[in-house]
Design an enzyme around this catalytic site. Sequence first.
Site, PDB file in Angstrom:
ATOM      1  N   ASN A  76      20.906  15.985  58.170  1.00  0.00           N
ATOM      2  CA  ASN A  76      22.053  15.725  59.044  1.00  0.00           C
ATOM      3  C   ASN A  76      23.121  16.765  58.723  1.00  0.00           C
ATOM      4  O   ASN A  76      23.826  16.647  57.735  1.00  0.00           O
ATOM      5  CB  ASN A  76      22.573  14.297  58.782  1.00  0.00           C
ATOM      6  CG  ASN A  76      23.830  13.979  59.584  1.00  0.00           C
ATOM      7  OD1 ASN A  76      24.202  14.714  60.495  1.00  0.00           O
ATOM      8  ND2 ASN A  76      24.486  12.878  59.238  1.00  0.00           N
ATOM      9  N   LYS A 124      25.793  17.413  60.249  1.00  0.00           N
ATOM     10  CA  LYS A 124      27.166  17.018  60.624  1.00  0.00           C
ATOM     11  C   LYS A 124      27.838  18.189  61.362  1.00  0.00           C
ATOM     12  O   LYS A 124      27.164  18.841  62.157  1.00  0.00           O
ATOM     13  CB  LYS A 124      27.926  16.557  59.381  1.00  0.00           C
ATOM     14  CG  LYS A 124      27.117  15.495  58.606  1.00  0.00           C
ATOM     15  CD  LYS A 124      27.858  14.831  57.504  1.00  0.00           C
ATOM     16  CE  LYS A 124      26.919  13.823  56.825  1.00  0.00           C
ATOM     17  NZ  LYS A 124      27.565  13.070  55.754  1.00  0.00           N
ATOM     18  N   HIS A 157      25.888   6.220  62.451  1.00  0.00           N
ATOM     19  CA  HIS A 157      26.217   6.799  61.147  1.00  0.00           C
ATOM     20  C   HIS A 157      27.567   6.247  60.681  1.00  0.00           C
ATOM     21  O   HIS A 157      28.464   6.000  61.498  1.00  0.00           O
ATOM     22  CB  HIS A 157      26.264   8.331  61.246  1.00  0.00           C
ATOM     23  CG  HIS A 157      26.374   8.982  59.904  1.00  0.00           C
ATOM     24  ND1 HIS A 157      27.582   9.130  59.267  1.00  0.00           N
ATOM     25  CD2 HIS A 157      25.428   9.475  59.069  1.00  0.00           C
ATOM     26  CE1 HIS A 157      27.363   9.701  58.080  1.00  0.00           C
ATOM     27  NE2 HIS A 157      26.060   9.913  57.942  1.00  0.00           N
ATOM     28  N   GLU A 201      30.044   7.590  59.409  1.00  0.00           N
ATOM     29  CA  GLU A 201      31.218   8.375  59.800  1.00  0.00           C
ATOM     30  C   GLU A 201      31.639   8.049  61.228  1.00  0.00           C
ATOM     31  O   GLU A 201      32.816   8.135  61.572  1.00  0.00           O
ATOM     32  CB  GLU A 201      30.919   9.879  59.624  1.00  0.00           C
ATOM     33  CG  GLU A 201      30.944  10.265  58.152  1.00  0.00           C
ATOM     34  CD  GLU A 201      30.088  11.459  57.788  1.00  0.00           C
ATOM     35  OE1 GLU A 201      29.713  12.240  58.681  1.00  0.00           O
ATOM     36  OE2 GLU A 201      29.791  11.611  56.585  1.00  0.00           O
ATOM     37  N   GLU A 261      22.001   3.623  54.123  1.00  0.00           N
ATOM     38  CA  GLU A 261      22.942   4.576  53.530  1.00  0.00           C
ATOM     39  C   GLU A 261      24.163   3.836  53.007  1.00  0.00           C
ATOM     40  O   GLU A 261      25.093   3.545  53.776  1.00  0.00           O
ATOM     41  CB  GLU A 261      23.410   5.581  54.587  1.00  0.00           C
ATOM     42  CG  GLU A 261      22.319   6.455  55.154  1.00  0.00           C
ATOM     43  CD  GLU A 261      22.875   7.781  55.655  1.00  0.00           C
ATOM     44  OE1 GLU A 261      22.557   8.801  55.054  1.00  0.00           O
ATOM     45  OE2 GLU A 261      23.649   7.775  56.610  1.00  0.00           O
ATOM     46  N   GLY A 271      28.067  11.676  50.396  1.00  0.00           N
ATOM     47  CA  GLY A 271      28.916  12.828  50.100  1.00  0.00           C
ATOM     48  C   GLY A 271      29.712  12.707  48.812  1.00  0.00           C
ATOM     49  O   GLY A 271      30.614  13.487  48.558  1.00  0.00           O
ATOM     50  N   SER A 307      23.823  11.094  49.052  1.00  0.00           N
ATOM     51  CA  SER A 307      23.774  12.010  47.912  1.00  0.00           C
ATOM     52  C   SER A 307      22.361  12.287  47.392  1.00  0.00           C
ATOM     53  O   SER A 307      22.148  12.438  46.198  1.00  0.00           O
ATOM     54  CB  SER A 307      24.681  11.518  46.776  1.00  0.00           C
ATOM     55  OG  SER A 307      26.039  11.541  47.194  1.00  0.00           O
TER      56      SER A 307
HETATM   57  P1  PGA Z   1      25.050  13.117  51.884  1.00  0.00           P
HETATM   58  O1  PGA Z   1      25.156  12.536  53.380  1.00  0.00           O
HETATM   59  O2  PGA Z   1      23.612  13.448  51.644  1.00  0.00           O
HETATM   60  O3  PGA Z   1      25.937  14.332  51.895  1.00  0.00           O
HETATM   61  O4  PGA Z   1      25.533  12.046  50.971  1.00  0.00           O
HETATM   62  C1  PGA Z   1      24.183  11.665  53.875  1.00  0.00           C
HETATM   63  C2  PGA Z   1      24.538  11.271  55.291  1.00  0.00           C
HETATM   64  O5  PGA Z   1      25.726  11.188  55.617  1.00  0.00           O
HETATM   65  O6  PGA Z   1      23.632  11.013  56.130  1.00  0.00           O
END
Ligand code: PGA
Length: 254
Positions: free
Chosen positions: A11, A13, A98, A100, A168, A174, A214
């Site tokens: 992903n 983003k 997601h 976000e 998740e 992140g 992560s």
């Molecule tokens: P990350 O993000 O691997 O940077 O923690 C995962 C995601 O948001 O799908």
Amino acid sequence: MHTSDIWVIGNWKMNPATIADAKVLFNSAKKAAKQQSQVKVAIAAPYVYVSDLQKIAKGSNVSLAAQNIHETALGAHTGEVSALMLRQYGVESVIIGHSERRAAGETDAKIAEKITVAFKNKLQPIICIGETARDNDAEFYSVVEAQIKAVLSSIPKTRFKEIIFAYEPVWAIGTGLTASPADIEEMRLYIQKVLTNEVNRQTALKTTIIYGGSVNKDNAASILKETGMQGFLVGGASLKANDFAAIIEAAGNK
Ligand code: PGA
């Protein structure tokens, strides 16, 4: 599609900054995926890069995913992109819900509508679920259960084998923090239990469940080995060509 498939979904983003960088990253994923043909690799790139990436993706075993779709097919929705449009550029799957986007106001009801539209347009839904915090009273299980229940009516019984639930935990996204393998495995079993209760056991076992939060080149192999998860949704590490290649390799060695 089969429950033994292992997925590695990048992903990106709102990254990378240039189409040139996007092509380099995609080519690297393509090379890594070629060595691990049993792994299902997908890249969710920003919409504007999709057309160029489609050309590179041709003939490879890296598929294109979208990061979001609108809940309708066409219409007066300024700034939005529809499943119908993405399909024409070879996009095969879509991340829905997601964290976000949930944080920006996307509700369970919208997420359910988006799943319906995805199915209608032959996009495979990658549905994100996960708690924002781990509390000592294990309330986070109810959070995940409620997120699953809210979308169940948008998934016909016969189509569970086409969806992917991406667990998740929001606090792990992140941040460099990951849930422990034991906690991840427990959540996988819990998701299957909810699906068993709400639909049936056979359906629960056919549903693909992956982990995100992560994931990196150092923890990928052990998470896969110890949790029974069927792959990853990878954010930050999908933007580092070598790290993403290492994650694909770890998935291939499972
Ligand atoms: P990350 O993000 O691997 O940077 O923690 C995962 C995601 O948001 O799908």
